[in-house]
Design a protein around this motif. Structure first.
Motif, PDB file in Angstrom:
ATOM      1  N   UNK A 133       6.198  10.013   8.771  1.00  0.00           N
ATOM      2  CA  UNK A 133       6.952   8.762   8.785  1.00  0.00           C
ATOM      3  C   UNK A 133       6.492   7.832   9.903  1.00  0.00           C
ATOM      4  N   UNK A 134       5.879   8.398  10.933  1.00  0.00           N
ATOM      5  CA  UNK A 134       5.448   7.598  12.080  1.00  0.00           C
ATOM      6  C   UNK A 134       4.078   6.944  11.868  1.00  0.00           C
ATOM      7  N   UNK A 135       3.391   7.278  10.783  1.00  0.00           N
ATOM      8  CA  UNK A 135       2.055   6.711  10.570  1.00  0.00           C
ATOM      9  C   UNK A 135       2.135   5.192  10.400  1.00  0.00           C
ATOM     10  N   UNK A 136       1.233   4.445  11.021  1.00  0.00           N
ATOM     11  CA  UNK A 136       1.263   2.973  10.912  1.00  0.00           C
ATOM     12  C   UNK A 136       1.032   2.506   9.474  1.00  0.00           C
ATOM     13  N   UNK A 137       1.717   1.435   9.104  1.00  0.00           N
ATOM     14  CA  UNK A 137       1.570   0.890   7.753  1.00  0.00           C
ATOM     15  C   UNK A 137       0.127   0.504   7.451  1.00  0.00           C
ATOM     16  N   UNK A 138      -0.575  -0.049   8.423  1.00  0.00           N
ATOM     17  CA  UNK A 138      -1.946  -0.475   8.187  1.00  0.00           C
ATOM     18  C   UNK A 138      -2.846   0.718   7.869  1.00  0.00           C
ATOM     19  N   UNK A 139      -2.595   1.831   8.531  1.00  0.00           N
ATOM     20  CA  UNK A 139      -3.361   3.053   8.262  1.00  0.00           C
ATOM     21  C   UNK A 139      -3.090   3.541   6.836  1.00  0.00           C
ATOM     22  N   UNK A 140      -1.817   3.501   6.432  1.00  0.00           N
ATOM     23  CA  UNK A 140      -1.454   3.916   5.082  1.00  0.00           C
ATOM     24  C   UNK A 140      -2.083   2.985   4.049  1.00  0.00           C
ATOM     25  N   UNK A 142      -4.795   1.227   4.257  1.00  0.00           N
ATOM     26  CA  UNK A 142      -6.233   1.472   4.159  1.00  0.00           C
ATOM     27  C   UNK A 142      -6.524   2.717   3.317  1.00  0.00           C
ATOM     28  N   UNK A 143      -5.711   3.751   3.463  1.00  0.00           N
ATOM     29  CA  UNK A 143      -5.941   4.982   2.704  1.00  0.00           C
ATOM     30  C   UNK A 143      -5.593   4.816   1.234  1.00  0.00           C
ATOM     31  N   UNK A 149      -9.883   2.512  -4.809  1.00  0.00           N
ATOM     32  CA  UNK A 149     -11.269   2.048  -4.955  1.00  0.00           C
ATOM     33  C   UNK A 149     -12.177   3.205  -5.390  1.00  0.00           C
ATOM     34  N   UNK A 150     -11.907   4.402  -4.867  1.00  0.00           N
ATOM     35  CA  UNK A 150     -12.730   5.560  -5.229  1.00  0.00           C
ATOM     36  C   UNK A 150     -12.521   5.929  -6.694  1.00  0.00           C
ATOM     37  N   UNK A 151     -11.279   5.867  -7.150  1.00  0.00           N
ATOM     38  CA  UNK A 151     -10.985   6.266  -8.522  1.00  0.00           C
ATOM     39  C   UNK A 151     -11.383   5.186  -9.527  1.00  0.00           C
ATOM     40  N   UNK A 152     -11.253   3.923  -9.128  1.00  0.00           N
ATOM     41  CA  UNK A 152     -11.567   2.804 -10.009  1.00  0.00           C
ATOM     42  C   UNK A 152     -12.616   1.901  -9.358  1.00  0.00           C
ATOM     43  N   UNK A 153     -13.859   2.378  -9.226  1.00  0.00           N
ATOM     44  CA  UNK A 153     -14.886   1.545  -8.562  1.00  0.00           C
ATOM     45  C   UNK A 153     -15.223   0.272  -9.335  1.00  0.00           C
ATOM     46  N   UNK A 208      -1.062   9.791  -0.586  1.00  0.00           N
ATOM     47  CA  UNK A 208      -1.328   9.457   0.812  1.00  0.00           C
ATOM     48  C   UNK A 208      -0.127   9.888   1.661  1.00  0.00           C
ATOM     49  N   UNK A 209      -0.309  10.856   2.560  1.00  0.00           N
ATOM     50  CA  UNK A 209       0.806  11.313   3.392  1.00  0.00           C
ATOM     51  C   UNK A 209       1.405  10.173   4.202  1.00  0.00           C
ATOM     52  N   UNK A 210       2.697   9.978   4.067  1.00  0.00           N
ATOM     53  CA  UNK A 210       3.376   8.896   4.770  1.00  0.00           C
ATOM     54  C   UNK A 210       3.878   7.817   3.836  1.00  0.00           C
ATOM     55  N   UNK A 211       3.309   7.749   2.627  1.00  0.00           N
ATOM     56  CA  UNK A 211       3.806   6.811   1.625  1.00  0.00           C
ATOM     57  C   UNK A 211       5.044   7.429   0.988  1.00  0.00           C
ATOM     58  N   UNK A 212       6.171   6.764   1.120  1.00  0.00           N
ATOM     59  CA  UNK A 212       7.425   7.341   0.633  1.00  0.00           C
ATOM     60  C   UNK A 212       7.827   6.794  -0.734  1.00  0.00           C
TER      61      UNK A 212
END
Length: 218
Positions: A133-140, A142-143, A149-153, A208-212
């Protein structure tokens, strides 16, 4: 979010015949508050916590009282099985994180062994959940963007934003990107309204861990 995406792994364990002092060192050196206890066959037989291990380790100090300190009632516990919790509350690695939270609240425990079948594969604690829960939104963001992007290039593409752990996916204008991603994140889109693609995007964002939660906009 699934338990396996937030648990601590590989799991740190102790044996039922491990000495109290050695178990104390294991928990301290790995900076954990509890560990699953395994028998000689590797089966889960209990959980031992910091509080369990402290029990009986500090006899009364005579300097702390003017009254004589009463004699002990025998030697303190020496092995883990003597102090561990035998009735273990566990959770499956494929369970929803909400199930783990409900168990922690309902059973008044701080951590849970995580099982794959009968095998202990991790440990999930309040600290693990707080870390997510403490992970920054910007980090989430980006992931999530990278996963899409990886799944739908080659499309479809989405604009991605994250606010307080909630990922927002909006189909980007129908165009081909020149650099793979726009300044706001993940981005590039064609084919808005594709129900299957939106479902897959939803699932990818949730990995993505942190996305609720995931919201679809536009």
């Amino acid at each position: 979010m699934l338990v396996r995406e937030v648990m601590s792994s590989p799991v740190v364990t102790v044996g039922r015949t491990t000495s109290i002092r050695q178990a104390v060192r294991v928990l301290y050196e790995h900076d954990i508050t509890a560990a699953p206890v395994l028998d000689d066959a590797g089966r889960l037989v209990g959980v031992v916590s910091e509080l369990d291990l402290l029990r009986g380790e500090f006899p009364p100090d005579p300097r702390a009282s003017a009254r004589p300190v009463p004699g002990g009632e025998g030697p303190p516990p020496a092995l883990v099985w003597q102090v561990m919790t035998h009735a273990v509350v566990t959770v499956s690695e494929t369970a929803d994180v909400t199930a783990a939270v409900d168990l922690m609240v309902g059973k008044h425990v701080k951590s849970l062994p995580v099982l794959a079948g009968h095998r202990v594969v991790g440990m999930v604690s309040r600290r693990d959940l707080m870390r997510m829960l403490a992970r920054p939104d910007e980090e989430l963001r980006a992931e999530v963007a990278a996963a899409l992007r990886e799944h739908y290039p080659h499309g479809p593409f989405w604009e991605v934003a994250v606010h307080d752990g909630v990922a927002e996916l909006r189909p980007a204008p129908e165009s081909r990107p020149s650099a793979g991603a726009g300044p706001s994140g993940a981005l590039l889109a064609s084919g808005p309204g594709d129900v299957l693609a939106e479902h897959v995007a939803d699932v990818l964002a949730r990995t993505v861990p942190g996305v609720v939660r995931v919201r679809h906009l536009g």
